[in-house]
Scaffold this active site. Sequence first.
Site, PDB file in Angstrom:
ATOM      1  N   SER A 145       0.846  -1.245   0.074  1.00 18.88           N
ATOM      2  CA  SER A 145      -0.185   0.052   0.215  1.00 18.88           C
ATOM      3  C   SER A 145       0.697   1.227   0.176  1.00 18.88           C
ATOM      4  CB  SER A 145      -0.713  -0.165   1.253  1.00 18.88           C
ATOM      5  OG  SER A 145      -1.162   1.058   1.611  1.00 18.88           O
ATOM      6  N   SER A 146       0.381   2.237  -0.495  1.00 21.15           N
ATOM      7  CA  SER A 146       1.057   3.715  -0.467  1.00 21.15           C
ATOM      8  C   SER A 146       1.249   4.236   0.925  1.00 21.15           C
ATOM      9  CB  SER A 146       0.516   4.574  -1.478  1.00 21.15           C
ATOM     10  OG  SER A 146      -0.959   4.889  -0.660  1.00 21.15           O
ATOM     11  N   CYS A 147       0.619   3.746   1.933  1.00 21.89           N
ATOM     12  CA  CYS A 147       0.885   4.192   3.334  1.00 21.89           C
ATOM     13  C   CYS A 147       2.105   3.870   4.038  1.00 21.89           C
ATOM     14  CB  CYS A 147      -0.261   3.823   4.110  1.00 21.89           C
ATOM     15  SG  CYS A 147      -0.478   2.135   4.370  1.00 21.89           S
ATOM     16  N   TYR A 192      -0.867  -0.871   9.917  1.00 21.37           N
ATOM     17  CA  TYR A 192      -0.953  -1.444   8.667  1.00 21.37           C
ATOM     18  C   TYR A 192       0.261  -1.419   7.716  1.00 21.37           C
ATOM     19  CZ  TYR A 192      -3.065  -2.532   4.088  1.00 21.37           C
ATOM     20  OH  TYR A 192      -3.367  -2.927   2.926  1.00 21.37           O
ATOM     21  N   LYS A 224       2.818  -4.153   6.259  1.00 24.43           N
ATOM     22  CA  LYS A 224       3.081  -4.255   4.855  1.00 24.43           C
ATOM     23  C   LYS A 224       4.726  -4.008   4.417  1.00 24.43           C
ATOM     24  CE  LYS A 224      -0.793  -5.070   3.294  1.00 24.43           C
ATOM     25  NZ  LYS A 224      -0.918  -6.414   2.354  1.00 24.43           N
ATOM     26  N   HIS A 240     -12.959   2.915   3.057  1.00 27.14           N
ATOM     27  CA  HIS A 240     -12.244   3.986   2.538  1.00 27.14           C
ATOM     28  C   HIS A 240     -13.132   5.052   2.000  1.00 27.14           C
ATOM     29  CE1 HIS A 240      -8.997   1.136   2.611  1.00 27.14           C
ATOM     30  NE2 HIS A 240      -8.378   2.135   3.083  1.00 27.14           N
TER      31      HIS A 240
END
Length: 312
Positions: free
Chosen positions: A110-112, A139, A143, A182
């Site tokens: 994920s981009s987070c 999270y 990842k 989301h």
Amino acid sequence: MSMNEHSRVYVAGHRGLVGSAIWRELQRRGFRNLIGRTRQEVDLLDAAAVSRFYAETKPEFVFIAAAKVGGILANDQQPASFLFENLQIQNHLIHGAWQAGVRKLLFLGSSCIYPKLAPQPLREESLLSGPLEPTNEWYAVAKIAGIKLCQAYRRQYGCDFISAMPTNMYGPNDNYDLQTSHVLPAFLRKFHEAKVSGAARVVCWGSGTPLREFLHADDLGRACVFLMQHYSEEQFINVGSGREVSIRELAELVGRIVGFTGEIVWDTTKPDGTPRKLMDSSRLFALGWRPQIDLEMGIRSAYEDFLAKRVG
Ligand code: GDP
């Protein structure tokens, strides 16, 4: 041998937003030996069950689109579940794939994973260069561990395990629960329900000023199959559309598509999250891949999916 329509391909999380898109793309391309299991059939939190499943089905290619996911509020409220469950799921699937001799594996992140204040657009090189956005760090830490696990298995055991980091996703089979979803599915539902009930206002969270990039799940599905066929590097790779909108613009766009004519108000007691999250996808674009679905077209088709699920 590279992946072709005869290969045995396992999609973990095949009923979710991302997994179902990978599944549809493989079906469109004529793949005949697709393997998918529901949580009831194989509990990915159970290491022994995952190992048994690998031994029985012997997949050659694995896409990991299974994860405990959620929006800004869910992440904030369930830090233990987001960290523990995601570590478990990915450990079992990645370690199990090595044990079972899987030829190639694609792990989705994920981009987070990027630091809150990393330069934008976000380049792959920014990983671990600063503190994470606190609303989703649990999270994100899981990842990041998944990316590192793929890299470590490649180095130590020579496994062809790659990772892709998609930007904010939306599309069919999204989660429309307002507490855990989301922003985009939340807006579809809120604006639709306001239109149907004739409500004068829709309440959105935060200030509306954060910028987000969105990618339709079908574009990500295409990107994942493309990467499985054409990419084998230790370096993980960003998957984005390259286009960003403010949450306020997104609310107006969804309102227009749904046909809501009332007022949009902002509840600033809810968190904004990171101010901007745009990926630099030039590494992927340099390989020749491009997204095909623009935001307005994508939201229209996601709204149709939402309506179909409601009625059906
Ligand atoms: P993020 O990209 O990880 O921050 O996750 P989200 O998609 O949950 O939120 C994106 C942005 O949309 C944040 O600034 C939220 O505050 C904002 N937002 C506005 N209204 C909503 C809503 O109803 N649900 C969610 N999840 N986010 C909303």
